[in-house]
Design a protein around this motif. Structure first.
Motif, mmCIF file in Angstrom:
data_model
loop_
_atom_site.group_PDB
_atom_site.id
_atom_site.type_symbol
_atom_site.label_atom_id
_atom_site.label_comp_id
_atom_site.label_asym_id
_atom_site.label_seq_id
_atom_site.Cartn_x
_atom_site.Cartn_y
_atom_site.Cartn_z
ATOM 1 N N LEU A 32 0.725 -1.315 -0.064
ATOM 2 C CA LEU A 32 -0.056 0.034 0.026
ATOM 3 C C LEU A 32 0.812 1.247 0.061
ATOM 4 N N HIS A 33 0.341 2.383 -0.462
ATOM 5 C CA HIS A 33 1.229 3.527 -0.752
ATOM 6 C C HIS A 33 0.986 4.294 0.335
ATOM 7 N N GLY A 34 1.815 5.483 0.693
ATOM 8 C CA GLY A 34 1.624 6.307 1.700
ATOM 9 C C GLY A 34 0.501 7.357 1.485
ATOM 10 N N LEU A 35 0.288 8.145 2.449
ATOM 11 C CA LEU A 35 -0.599 9.331 2.592
ATOM 12 C C LEU A 35 -0.138 10.000 1.360
ATOM 13 N N LEU A 42 8.534 -13.260 -7.344
ATOM 14 C CA LEU A 42 7.482 -12.813 -6.509
ATOM 15 C C LEU A 42 6.487 -11.945 -7.333
ATOM 16 N N ALA A 43 5.235 -12.241 -7.104
ATOM 17 C CA ALA A 43 4.085 -11.251 -7.774
ATOM 18 C C ALA A 43 3.755 -10.349 -6.560
ATOM 19 N N VAL A 44 3.623 -9.152 -7.060
ATOM 20 C CA VAL A 44 3.384 -7.771 -6.257
ATOM 21 C C VAL A 44 2.255 -7.096 -6.665
ATOM 22 N N ILE A 45 1.225 -7.018 -5.566
ATOM 23 C CA ILE A 45 -0.010 -6.313 -5.952
ATOM 24 C C ILE A 45 -0.038 -4.706 -5.301
ATOM 25 N N MET A 46 -0.058 -3.731 -5.872
ATOM 26 C CA MET A 46 -0.132 -2.228 -5.432
ATOM 27 C C MET A 46 -1.330 -1.763 -5.651
ATOM 28 N N PRO A 47 -2.344 -1.681 -4.801
ATOM 29 C CA PRO A 47 -3.779 -1.278 -5.063
ATOM 30 C C PRO A 47 -3.579 0.398 -4.770
ATOM 31 N N ALA A 48 -4.458 1.035 -5.566
ATOM 32 C CA ALA A 48 -4.774 2.437 -5.125
ATOM 33 C C ALA A 48 -5.746 2.635 -3.808
ATOM 34 N N GLY A 49 -5.124 3.185 -3.016
ATOM 35 C CA GLY A 49 -5.782 3.479 -1.736
ATOM 36 C C GLY A 49 -6.786 4.626 -1.840
ATOM 37 N N GLU A 50 -6.124 5.573 -2.755
ATOM 38 C CA GLU A 50 -7.033 6.811 -2.633
ATOM 39 C C GLU A 50 -7.079 7.632 -1.520
ATOM 40 N N ASN A 51 -6.197 7.457 -0.644
ATOM 41 C CA ASN A 51 -6.059 8.175 0.572
ATOM 42 C C ASN A 51 -7.372 8.029 1.351
ATOM 43 N N GLU A 52 -7.637 6.744 1.605
ATOM 44 C CA GLU A 52 -8.906 6.400 2.361
ATOM 45 C C GLU A 52 -8.382 5.527 3.305
ATOM 46 N N PHE A 53 -9.324 5.480 4.379
ATOM 47 C CA PHE A 53 -8.879 4.448 5.476
ATOM 48 C C PHE A 53 -9.510 3.024 5.198
#
Length: 84
Positions: free
Chosen positions: A48-51, A73-84
């Motif tokens: 997950l990305h940071g704020l 390794l497979a890596v998944i990086m979702p867009a958190g859209e600065n939500e909790f």
């Protein structure tokens, strides 16, 4: 290695969702593998990305692609859209 950006509509979240994925596809079905054989499975890391970031941060700011390739390794990086 393949770097993918996936966009889909989530029925659970009721909105469009985006994520980046690094997949070691060249090792998924090595040469000589019969099409009837099951493809190899990989360990998967979710990042997950940071704020104030987005799903591009890990790819553009680190060497995650090289590291994933070295570790198969497979890596998944979702867009958190600065939500909790």
């Amino acid at each position: 290695m393949a770097l993918l950006e996936v966009n889909f509509v989530s029925k659970t979240l009721f909105r469009a969702v985006t994520f980046k994925a690094i997949l070691p596809v060249d090792k998924l079905m090595p040469p000589g593998t019969k099409k009837t054989e099951e493809p190899k499975s990989f360990k998967t890391l979710y990042l997950l990305h940071g704020l104030l970031g987005n799903q591009e941060d890990w790819v553009s700011g680190t060497r995650i692609q090289r590291w994933a390739e070295e570790k198969d390794l497979a890596v998944i990086m979702p867009a958190g859209e600065n939500e909790f």
